[in-house]
Write an enzyme that holds these catalytic residues in place. Structure first.
Site, PDB file in Angstrom:
ATOM      1  N   ASP A 202      57.445  91.513  -4.368  1.00  0.00           N
ATOM      2  CA  ASP A 202      58.602  91.975  -3.673  1.00  0.00           C
ATOM      3  C   ASP A 202      59.223  93.191  -4.491  1.00  0.00           C
ATOM      4  O   ASP A 202      59.330  92.757  -5.627  1.00  0.00           O
ATOM      5  CB  ASP A 202      59.541  90.906  -3.378  1.00  0.00           C
ATOM      6  CG  ASP A 202      60.714  91.034  -2.187  1.00  0.00           C
ATOM      7  OD1 ASP A 202      60.506  92.108  -1.767  1.00  0.00           O
ATOM      8  OD2 ASP A 202      61.507  90.421  -2.188  1.00  0.00           O
TER       9      ASP A 202
ATOM     10  N   ASP B 160      65.583  93.194   5.363  1.00  0.00           N
ATOM     11  CA  ASP B 160      65.341  91.886   5.885  1.00  0.00           C
ATOM     12  C   ASP B 160      66.062  91.413   7.488  1.00  0.00           C
ATOM     13  O   ASP B 160      66.888  92.203   7.831  1.00  0.00           O
ATOM     14  CB  ASP B 160      66.432  90.962   5.068  1.00  0.00           C
ATOM     15  CG  ASP B 160      65.668  90.981   3.391  1.00  0.00           C
ATOM     16  OD1 ASP B 160      64.724  91.593   3.167  1.00  0.00           O
ATOM     17  OD2 ASP B 160      66.244  90.204   2.721  1.00  0.00           O
TER      18      ASP B 160
HETATM   19  C1  GLA Z   1      64.216  90.445  -0.668  1.00  0.00           C
HETATM   20  C2  GLA Z   1      63.204  90.093   0.379  1.00  0.00           C
HETATM   21  C3  GLA Z   1      63.546  88.800   0.979  1.00  0.00           C
HETATM   22  C4  GLA Z   1      63.653  87.601   0.008  1.00  0.00           C
HETATM   23  C5  GLA Z   1      64.591  88.181  -0.976  1.00  0.00           C
HETATM   24  C6  GLA Z   1      64.630  87.212  -2.233  1.00  0.00           C
HETATM   25  O1  GLA Z   1      65.539  90.831   0.113  1.00  0.00           O
HETATM   26  O2  GLA Z   1      63.312  91.077   1.428  1.00  0.00           O
HETATM   27  O3  GLA Z   1      62.445  88.410   1.915  1.00  0.00           O
HETATM   28  O4  GLA Z   1      62.412  87.252  -0.557  1.00  0.00           O
HETATM   29  O5  GLA Z   1      64.454  89.480  -1.525  1.00  0.00           O
HETATM   30  O6  GLA Z   1      65.649  87.704  -3.281  1.00  0.00           O
END
Ligand code: GLA
Length: 408
Positions: A173, A231
């Site tokens: 990520d 998200d």
């Molecule tokens: C980002 C990702 C989420 C999750 C968070 C964790 O926002 O897009 O899916 O993994 O980080 O902190």
């Protein structure tokens, strides 16, 4: 005459080439590249991920065990939900003296290897979260005080550790690795791809950079799936906003092994009603999206379970014929999304984004046997047009199967 015949053949040849080109332009993905050759994600992966359920501090090994048990008990595993993925905040706030990542001792007292064993013993696969830079996303948003737990400079060490723990899936990520660490997305994601490729143990590779650098244009040889948006939140506005962004990336879908990822499911979470859950799930299936449940599998209502467990809808998600679902039309509150299926039929979603019942129709040339995938009923046959009056914030999801012409 021979010359004239040759000319006719040439014309026919030109017509065939043009037809093929037009069909290819419609069906064949723009920018199709070979997928990451790790043999994984031949169909969109499915499972459960901790983030939408418990976020950061709610994550414990018991939550993960409960999720694994419930996936088995509810039948979700057998419906295809195989990966159990531990998201951000599993890590202790610092690395061990030898530089190894280690789990938070209070929330994961049994360790990750034992947790992976627990998951594997239930016929499931185990996934974990890491980042290419120095800060995880929870750290970047000041939700998790830690230091040095990003994989920057530790890529090989972390990949090898994950393999020793029998990790089957890595969510990698981005967070703020460009602004804080000065990394380039493609280069950094490729570094970890190459470390994973060295291992004996196959690890499905899911990358996430929220669509910022249009990963659909470059990530196919790098990863098995790539996030296309920010998200997804558990509300209708967010579902529609993420969905709208998928219309632009549909042309970049391609061969199995690499998938656009419009983010994990929010079915059963937040303010989503069951109609909205069904619409969300239907559209993600039409998009050939990875399907990761994000609500507690042991606390799903019967209605949530009927949604997530609808095998006819899951079958659409796992069916890749010529491309993921596309938006065929959009007018006011009425949207039509559809995609070709490998049996020669089509999946069609008539989506009402608004607050009043709305008649929606679309043209699909041919004669079709029509099945409603939420009513679980065959609704008769249709020629050239399918239509329904669709309830507010809801979808009518149809499967069209080619019907042989009547001999009468
Ligand atoms: C980002 C990702 C989420 C999750 C968070 C964790 O926002 O897009 O899916 O993994 O980080 O902190």
């Amino acid at each position: 005459m021979r010359i004239a015949a040759k000319t006719r053949n040439q014309r026919r040849g030109t017509r065939i080439v043009l037809t093929v080109l037009v069909l290819a332009a419609f069906f064949w993905p723009v920018g199709a590249m070979p997928s990451l050759a790790n043999g994984l994600a031949v169909t969109p992966p499915m499972g459960w991920n901790s983030w939408n359920q418990v976020g950061c501090y709610g994550l414990t090994e018991q939550v993960v065990r409960d999720a694994a048990d419930a996936l088995v008990k509810t039948g979700m595993r057998d419906a295809g939900y195989r990966y159990v993925v531990v998201d951000d905040c599993w890590q202790a706030p610092t690395r061990a003296t030898d530089g190894s990542l280690r789990p938070d001792p209070a929330r994961f007292p049994g360790g990750i290897a034992a947790l992976a064993d627990y998951v594997h013993a239930r016929g499931l696969l185990f996934g974990i979260y890491a980042v290419p830079g120095s800060r995880t996303c929870a750290m970047a948003s000041n939700a998790y005080p830690a230091s040095g737990i990003g994989s920057l400079g530790h890529e090989r060490q972390d990949a090898e550790l994950f393999a020793r723990w029998s990790v089957d899936y890595l969510k990698y990520d981005w967070c703020d690795a460009d602004t804080v660490d000065g990394l380039d997305r493609k280069a950094a994601f490729t570094t970890m791809r190459d470390e994973l490729a060295r291992l004996d143990h196959p690890i499905l590779y899911a990358i996430s950079e929220y669509g910022a650098s249009s990963p659909w244009t470059w990530a196919r040889p790098v990863a098995n799936l790539w996030r296309t948006t920010n998200d997804l939140s558990p509300d209708w506005a967010s579902v529609l906003s993420v969905l709208a962004q998928q219309a632009d990336v549909a042309g970049y879908t391609g061969v199995p092994g690499g998938w656009n990822d419009p983010d994990m499911l929010q079915v059963g979470n937040g303010s989503l009603t069951e109609d909205e859950n069904r619409a969300h799930f239907s559209l993600w299936a039409l998009l050939n999206a990875p399907l990761f449940a994000g609500a507690a599998p042991d606390k799903l209502t019967a209605a949530n379970l009927a949604t997530l467990g609808n095998r006819e809808v899951i079958a659409l998600d796992q069916d890749f014929a010529h491309g993921q679902g596309r938006r065929w039309s959009s007018s006011g509150d009425a949207q039509v999304w559809g995609k070709p299926l490998s049996d020669g039929g089509f999946a069609v979603a008539l989506l009402n984004t608004g607050t009043t019942p709305t008649p929606i129709s679309t043209t699909v040339p041919g004669t079709w046997r029509v099945r409603d995938l939420w009513q679980h009923t065959d609704t008769g046959s249709a020629t050239d047009v399918v239509s329904a009056t669709v309830a507010p914030h809801s979808v009518t999801l149809l499967r069209l199967c080619r019907q042989a012409k009547s001999l009468a």
